[in-house]
Scaffold this motif. Structure first.
Motif, mmCIF file in Angstrom:
data_model
loop_
_atom_site.group_PDB
_atom_site.id
_atom_site.type_symbol
_atom_site.label_atom_id
_atom_site.label_comp_id
_atom_site.label_asym_id
_atom_site.label_seq_id
_atom_site.Cartn_x
_atom_site.Cartn_y
_atom_site.Cartn_z
ATOM 1 N N ASN A 172 0.969 -1.181 -0.059
ATOM 2 C CA ASN A 172 0.069 0.105 0.015
ATOM 3 C C ASN A 172 0.908 1.136 -0.033
ATOM 4 O O ASN A 172 2.035 1.106 0.184
ATOM 5 C CB ASN A 172 -1.086 -0.122 1.093
ATOM 6 C CG ASN A 172 -0.337 0.104 2.626
ATOM 7 O OD1 ASN A 172 0.401 1.147 2.796
ATOM 8 N ND2 ASN A 172 -0.351 -1.029 3.236
ATOM 9 N N TYR A 180 -10.885 2.724 8.577
ATOM 10 C CA TYR A 180 -9.741 2.119 7.732
ATOM 11 C C TYR A 180 -9.238 0.821 8.119
ATOM 12 O O TYR A 180 -9.057 0.056 7.705
ATOM 13 C CB TYR A 180 -8.775 3.229 7.574
ATOM 14 C CG TYR A 180 -9.071 4.466 6.803
ATOM 15 C CD1 TYR A 180 -9.523 4.181 5.672
ATOM 16 C CD2 TYR A 180 -8.584 5.584 7.185
ATOM 17 C CE1 TYR A 180 -9.458 5.127 4.624
ATOM 18 C CE2 TYR A 180 -8.776 6.582 6.326
ATOM 19 C CZ TYR A 180 -9.268 6.456 5.142
ATOM 20 O OH TYR A 180 -9.341 7.414 4.263
ATOM 21 N N ASN A 221 -9.298 -2.186 5.877
ATOM 22 C CA ASN A 221 -8.123 -2.951 5.514
ATOM 23 C C ASN A 221 -8.468 -4.382 5.813
ATOM 24 O O ASN A 221 -7.645 -5.268 4.923
ATOM 25 C CB ASN A 221 -6.949 -2.255 6.354
ATOM 26 C CG ASN A 221 -6.328 -1.023 5.830
ATOM 27 O OD1 ASN A 221 -6.903 -0.463 4.850
ATOM 28 N ND2 ASN A 221 -5.891 -0.183 6.887
#
Length: 187
Positions: free
Chosen positions: A94, A147, A151
């Motif tokens: 990422n 997030y 994720n």
């Protein structure tokens, strides 16, 4: 042979249902995200949520098939940024960067851009782009929690997708062989 063919077909149907259910959950998470989320394949938008509206000239649905940089008010402003992200994704799982971006109304704001490739070896095949407006301080705590959840979901979904894809690809030659030449196989 018919029993084996039926077992293979039944297994493929079950795997397809599981994949379909996972994809529905994935799309639901993206649509409801408080941050702008875009999914691109070969640099073209295939999914975009409403939180991207400050940048878009039209609804997210009308952006499908367009190049990501072309939907921004000042495309030249983001071309180098997106190229930097893509280059980094070939080396990392990422990439995150902060950048000043111009919204459709002309206002500039600081954004955190987070990117995830679907396939690290071939990042153009699919990239998830997350745009978090850092000027909205009230969102920061909620977005951080979100997030973490997204994720984990992306990692699990990616693993399942790769597994199912490999399973289906591995079974297709067997299925096709059994369908086309059952007499040859039995003899």
């Amino acid at each position: 042979v018919e029993i084996l063919l039926e077992k293979v077909t039944s297994s493929l149907r079950k795997e397809n249902v599981i994949l379909s259910e996972k994809m529905t959950g994935f799309y639901s998470i993206i649509r409801q995200a408080p941050a702008g989320v875009v999914y691109t394949e070969n640099d073209k938008i295939t999914l975009c949520n409403a939180a991207m509206l400050p940048f878009l000239p039209a609804s997210p649905e009308k952006m499908l098939g367009k190049k990501l940089d072309s939907v921004f008010p000042i495309p030249d402003e983001v071309v180098k940024l997106f190229e930097k992200c893509k280059a980094a994704l070939s080396k990392k799982s990422n990439y995150s960067i902060q950048a000043q971006l111009t919204r459709r109304d002309g206002e500039r704001a600081l954004y955190q851009l987070v990117t995830f490739p679907i396939d690290k070896k071939h990042p153009k095949k699919g990239i998830i782009w997350i745009f978090q407006d850092l000027s909205a301080e009230a969102w920061n705590i909620e977005l951080e929690k979100y997030y973490r959840k997204i994720n984990i979901f992306i990692i699990v979904l990616s693993i399942i997708t790769v597994y199912l894809f490999n399973l289906i690809i591995g079974l297709l030659p067997v299925y096709n062989t059994l369908r086309k030449r059952p007499a040859e196989i039995l003899s």
